[in-house]
Design a protein around this motif. Structure first.
Motif, PDB file in Angstrom:
ATOM      1  N   THR A  12       0.838  -1.202   0.000  1.00  0.00           N
ATOM      2  CA  THR A  12       0.000   0.000   0.000  1.00  0.00           C
ATOM      3  C   THR A  12       0.872   1.251   0.000  1.00  0.00           C
ATOM      4  N   ARG A  13       1.889   1.233   0.856  1.00  0.00           N
ATOM      5  CA  ARG A  13       2.760   2.413   0.923  1.00  0.00           C
ATOM      6  C   ARG A  13       3.531   2.618  -0.368  1.00  0.00           C
ATOM      7  N   ARG A  14       3.960   1.533  -0.989  1.00  0.00           N
ATOM      8  CA  ARG A  14       4.664   1.685  -2.264  1.00  0.00           C
ATOM      9  C   ARG A  14       3.712   2.217  -3.329  1.00  0.00           C
ATOM     10  N   GLN A  15       2.470   1.778  -3.263  1.00  0.00           N
ATOM     11  CA  GLN A  15       1.476   2.316  -4.214  1.00  0.00           C
ATOM     12  C   GLN A  15       1.254   3.803  -3.999  1.00  0.00           C
ATOM     13  N   ILE A  16       1.244   4.216  -2.748  1.00  0.00           N
ATOM     14  CA  ILE A  16       1.077   5.642  -2.457  1.00  0.00           C
ATOM     15  C   ILE A  16       2.220   6.440  -3.088  1.00  0.00           C
ATOM     16  N   LEU A  17       3.428   5.924  -2.940  1.00  0.00           N
ATOM     17  CA  LEU A  17       4.574   6.599  -3.551  1.00  0.00           C
ATOM     18  C   LEU A  17       4.394   6.698  -5.061  1.00  0.00           C
ATOM     19  N   ASP A  18       3.952   5.590  -5.656  1.00  0.00           N
ATOM     20  CA  ASP A  18       3.736   5.588  -7.105  1.00  0.00           C
ATOM     21  C   ASP A  18       2.689   6.635  -7.497  1.00  0.00           C
ATOM     22  N   ARG A  21       3.899  10.192  -7.688  1.00  0.00           N
ATOM     23  CA  ARG A  21       4.755  10.544  -8.831  1.00  0.00           C
ATOM     24  C   ARG A  21       3.985  11.394  -9.815  1.00  0.00           C
ATOM     25  N   GLY A  22       2.679  11.199  -9.857  1.00  0.00           N
ATOM     26  CA  GLY A  22       1.840  11.954 -10.778  1.00  0.00           C
ATOM     27  C   GLY A  22       1.601  13.380 -10.299  1.00  0.00           C
ATOM     28  N   GLY A  23       2.031  13.697  -9.094  1.00  0.00           N
ATOM     29  CA  GLY A  23       1.820  15.037  -8.536  1.00  0.00           C
ATOM     30  C   GLY A  23       1.299  14.954  -7.119  1.00  0.00           C
ATOM     31  N   ASP A  24       1.359  16.071  -6.434  1.00  0.00           N
ATOM     32  CA  ASP A  24       0.911  16.112  -5.039  1.00  0.00           C
ATOM     33  C   ASP A  24      -0.565  15.753  -4.931  1.00  0.00           C
ATOM     34  N   LEU A  25      -0.914  15.198  -3.804  1.00  0.00           N
ATOM     35  CA  LEU A  25      -2.315  14.869  -3.508  1.00  0.00           C
ATOM     36  C   LEU A  25      -2.570  15.116  -2.025  1.00  0.00           C
ATOM     37  N   ASN A  26      -3.825  15.381  -1.679  1.00  0.00           N
ATOM     38  CA  ASN A  26      -4.146  15.481  -0.260  1.00  0.00           C
ATOM     39  C   ASN A  26      -4.576  14.114   0.264  1.00  0.00           C
ATOM     40  N   ALA A  27      -4.629  14.006   1.568  1.00  0.00           N
ATOM     41  CA  ALA A  27      -4.881  12.713   2.208  1.00  0.00           C
ATOM     42  C   ALA A  27      -6.159  12.046   1.700  1.00  0.00           C
ATOM     43  N   ASN A  68       9.221  12.927  -1.741  1.00  0.00           N
ATOM     44  CA  ASN A  68      10.601  13.398  -1.559  1.00  0.00           C
ATOM     45  C   ASN A  68      11.549  12.235  -1.804  1.00  0.00           C
ATOM     46  N   THR A  69      12.166  12.244  -2.957  1.00  0.00           N
ATOM     47  CA  THR A  69      12.962  11.069  -3.348  1.00  0.00           C
ATOM     48  C   THR A  69      14.405  11.151  -2.886  1.00  0.00           C
ATOM     49  N   THR A  70      14.773  12.278  -2.261  1.00  0.00           N
ATOM     50  CA  THR A  70      16.195  12.392  -1.877  1.00  0.00           C
ATOM     51  C   THR A  70      16.604  11.299  -0.892  1.00  0.00           C
ATOM     52  N   VAL A  71      15.662  10.833  -0.097  1.00  0.00           N
ATOM     53  CA  VAL A  71      15.983   9.774   0.865  1.00  0.00           C
ATOM     54  C   VAL A  71      16.380   8.488   0.153  1.00  0.00           C
TER      55      VAL A  71
ATOM     56  N   ILE B  80      15.576   3.934  -9.579  1.00  0.00           N
ATOM     57  CA  ILE B  80      16.024   4.880 -10.602  1.00  0.00           C
ATOM     58  C   ILE B  80      14.832   5.529 -11.285  1.00  0.00           C
ATOM     59  N   SER B  81      13.791   4.746 -11.502  1.00  0.00           N
ATOM     60  CA  SER B  81      12.600   5.319 -12.145  1.00  0.00           C
ATOM     61  C   SER B  81      12.018   6.437 -11.297  1.00  0.00           C
ATOM     62  N   PHE B  82      12.202   6.353  -9.995  1.00  0.00           N
ATOM     63  CA  PHE B  82      11.712   7.419  -9.120  1.00  0.00           C
ATOM     64  C   PHE B  82      12.505   8.693  -9.324  1.00  0.00           C
ATOM     65  N   GLN B  83      13.795   8.534  -9.399  1.00  0.00           N
ATOM     66  CA  GLN B  83      14.639   9.719  -9.595  1.00  0.00           C
ATOM     67  C   GLN B  83      14.226  10.424 -10.882  1.00  0.00           C
ATOM     68  N   LYS B  84      13.922   9.673 -11.895  1.00  0.00           N
ATOM     69  CA  LYS B  84      13.560  10.265 -13.189  1.00  0.00           C
ATOM     70  C   LYS B  84      12.200  10.936 -13.150  1.00  0.00           C
ATOM     71  N   LYS B  85      11.210  10.173 -12.716  1.00  0.00           N
ATOM     72  CA  LYS B  85       9.836  10.649 -12.777  1.00  0.00           C
ATOM     73  C   LYS B  85       9.597  11.865 -11.877  1.00  0.00           C
TER      74      LYS B  85
END
Lengths: 99, 99
Positions: A12-18, A21-27, A68-71, B80-85
């Motif tokens: 579920t959490r990985r899906q949230i991250l995915d 990627r399409g842009g910010d969303l609210n809860a 935030n992908t820097t992590v 890597i796909s995260f860094q790109k997207k």
DNA sequence: TATATATTTAGACATTTACCTAATTAACTA
DNA sequence: TAGTTAATTAGGTAAATGTCTAAATATATA
């Protein structure tokens, strides 16, 4: 790294991250995408936030979540080091070559 | 990916992977490095094996464990796909440039 | 101010996880 | 063949995890 791996260890959490990627969303918008109650999603968002994978910013009565992908850089470095260390340090070592 | 993230979500198991970078080891030699019983280590090795991160081969009364990093490729690609997207798809979009 | 909306917090519950000890399996060796 | 060694499997337990419902908080709006 512990919080990071923990956060990623749930589909579920990985899906949230995915999703993010399409842009910010609210809860609420995030919760809508899942067959799960809002409190459950809220909990997942909290774990992602603890890992530094998302940032939460209040906008009126909504809470905006952004990726935030820097992590992930740390994890990326760890992974890449594995690919390297798999080969002997001495790069002059013979490897299989087509004859 | 589920088994992979699960396997990585434990410091002992990550340490075992790090250990195996130095070369193959049998179960006993691995267990020796930890302040934990052999059955517990055996369990961790099993999870690593399920994730495809290590391979176990019997050698007489010993069982040899070796690292298999090919499974990490999938994870690497995902990261890597995260860094790109994170950047807009359209690469002509202006980004901050030093003036 | 009263009501509606967005979200989180609190508390409960079932499942999974990580660990242990004891028992088992398999292979080597005197 | 009996005894030792290497490793796993079995079974139990405490803690962590993922989910739910109900309650609380905070903001917006009629």
């Amino acid at each position: 790294m512990n919080n990071l791996f923990k956060a990623l260890n749930d589909p579920t959490r990985r899906q949230i991250l995915d999703l993010l990627r399409g842009g910010d969303l609210n809860a609420g918008d995030i919760a809508e995408q899942f067959d799960m109650t809002k409190p459950s999603i809220s909990h997942h968002l909290d774990l992602l936030r603890q890992a530094g994978l998302v940032e939460a910013t209040k906008q009126g009565q909504f809470i905006n979540y952004s990726l935030n992908t820097t992590v992930l850089d740390e994890l990326l470095a760890w992974l890449i080091s594995f690919q390297k260390k798999d080969e002997p340090l001495n790069s002059t070592t013979k490897t299989n070559q087509p004859s």
